[in-house]
Design an enzyme around this catalytic site. Sequence first.
Site, PDB file in Angstrom:
ATOM      1  N   GLY A   1       0.816  -1.202   0.000  1.00  0.00           N
ATOM      2  CA  GLY A   1       0.000   0.000   0.000  1.00  0.00           C
ATOM      3  C   GLY A   1       0.852   1.255   0.000  1.00  0.00           C
ATOM      4  O   GLY A   1       1.943   1.308  -0.574  1.00  0.00           O
ATOM      5  N   SER A   2       0.383   2.272   0.685  1.00  0.00           N
ATOM      6  CA  SER A   2       1.050   3.582   0.651  1.00  0.00           C
ATOM      7  C   SER A   2       2.388   3.612   1.377  1.00  0.00           C
ATOM      8  O   SER A   2       3.128   4.597   1.252  1.00  0.00           O
ATOM      9  CB  SER A   2       0.127   4.650   1.227  1.00  0.00           C
ATOM     10  OG  SER A   2      -0.991   4.840   0.379  1.00  0.00           O
ATOM     11  N   THR A   3       2.748   2.573   2.144  1.00  0.00           N
ATOM     12  CA  THR A   3       4.090   2.533   2.729  1.00  0.00           C
ATOM     13  C   THR A   3       5.143   2.426   1.624  1.00  0.00           C
ATOM     14  O   THR A   3       6.326   2.678   1.867  1.00  0.00           O
ATOM     15  CB  THR A   3       4.252   1.346   3.700  1.00  0.00           C
ATOM     16  OG1 THR A   3       4.109   0.115   2.985  1.00  0.00           O
ATOM     17  CG2 THR A   3       3.220   1.407   4.822  1.00  0.00           C
TER      18      THR A   3
END
Length: 647
Positions: A326-328
């Site tokens: 995801g956004s990590t």
Amino acid sequence: MRRSARDTEDSAKRINRRALLLGGGFGAMFAVLGARMRYLQVDQADQFRLLAEENRINIRLIPPNRGQIFDRNGKLIAGNEQNYRVVITREDAGDVDEVLHRLAGVIPLTPEVIEATLAETKRRSPFIPIIVADRMAWDDLSKVAINAPSLPGVTPEVGLSRSYPLDTDFAHVVGYVGPVSEADLAKLQNPDPLLQIPEFQIGKIGVETWMEDTLRGKAGSKRIEVNAFGRMMRELDRVEGEAGQDIRLTIDADVQNFAQARLGGESAAAVAIDVTNGDILAICSSPSFDPNLFVRGISYKDYSILTENDHRPLANKAVQGAYPPGSTFKMVTALAALEAGVISAETSVYCPGHYEMGGRRFHCWKRGGHGNVNLQKSLSESCDVYYYDVAQRVGIDKIAEMGKRLGLGQRHDLPMSAITEGVMPNKAWKQERYQQEWRIGDTINASIGQGYVLASPLQLAVMTARVASGRAISPRLVHSIGDRPVPAPEAPLLGIDGSKLRAVRDGMNAVMNSQHGTGRSARIADEQLAFAGKSGTSQVRNISAAERARGVISNDDLPWERRDHALFVGYGPYADPKVAVAVVVEHGGGGSSVAGPIVRDILLRCLTGGMPPLSAYPSAQRGRMETLLNGLQLRHTEPEVTAKSRA
């Protein structure tokens, strides 16, 4: 009638010849017997002496003490406990069936145990002792010893068995031992004779199996004298074996226990790494299990409970689990674009809430959009459209290259089972894997850690440590073997321009500490301990256009297995990085609200060396955090957290 002198002389000659022949025959016979006696008594004396000795003396292997495993501070994680048992040796027992039934009159033995023991004695060599009863009470062992004269081939023994005093905390890391199976032997070309001893235990998973040769040690031997009935009379001599070497891990058992407790009943994983040298301080998978159950022989009921649990307690999610990050993952895309020179920290992208490409609309998580966005704002508010645009400029191959520089898409070398390599895709990977061309949509999905990209919590922690340090930090789990320290792997510079790294770090700092940062609710209020982080929420289901039009269904309204994964990574303190933490909560929902607070608490436990102080939390959260922290089921006694003592 008188015989003539001549007749008498002839008769005498015949008698003398017969006497000579008879005497010669006897002489030859005695010479042959003498030679044979010399051959047997002198020339073959050693051989016959050996045969005689073997009739009354047996040589037995003595299993060595298995090496113990400790945490970084010397706390015992895996040790050996005394174990009373009874064994039987077929070549000494004679009629094994009869002896076992006699033994059943001395100690409780079920017909099933007797049948299994008989089968085992037939399968094994006659000189190998077979365990009949294990983990016995002292009273039962004494009864066997007293009745030894009527139990030929039966020997009471005091041995050692593996025990795990911290049970669930280290189950996935250390693993457990179990009896040697045929499958285990089939993997070895020249198996150690020790492995032929029934019920001899070797490592099955985790550190126990990957460091088996170090922990096992070398066998000793003893010579025992037995009588004609096979009963042991005395021990003639003994050569002690070489105990396995002790191992000290980099993990702090107290931090591990806190992290495991903090994950609670979630299906989740957490990894904490020392940013300065790569030491793993904690690596947890939840829920866990008690490895002692496997050592003692787990029941079908207990095993079924573990295998039928949808939270998969037997899986080590920290290293085996591969999740869309995801956004990590946005730090990877940002650094790739900065390094390629296609953007600067101030490059602005307009986000109307979606991105049009090839007649398809890719949505941002914020339906109304973020407006004009630069690098720092893109990270702090986690704008998807910014990364859709930037990814088209830099291309997937450079993004994948940066991902691998940061530790993704590679198997980190640790003595743990089934460590995943994850997936850091590029054009060549898709062609090789699926025989398909890479598409623009694939790059857009990959830019925000979706699509083909997969990473484990361990890899995400390594990525975070590398961003924080600017060095190629590699994780280390073994601190020392015996008295010999295991050196930390070299950590050369990543070769990324310092100003570009600072731009990304500033964005991660804004995630936690800016007014509109997505991780603000999980921030640390103490400026000396303030940390930088990044949230991630990865979808496990497709959202249709119709659903998006009428409103995306909330995670709370979905079945557990269809909810998004919650992810969060962080390092702290921001001003002087010491520890990096990654947390994944399967189907947990929002990364900031679910995984973020766990990362914060584990960081505080690492940085303060004790229970997180309430003063480190925003004032509005202190009452709730006091209740939460005091409610943790910690193994090691720590003082309760109170506003008075921790302010």
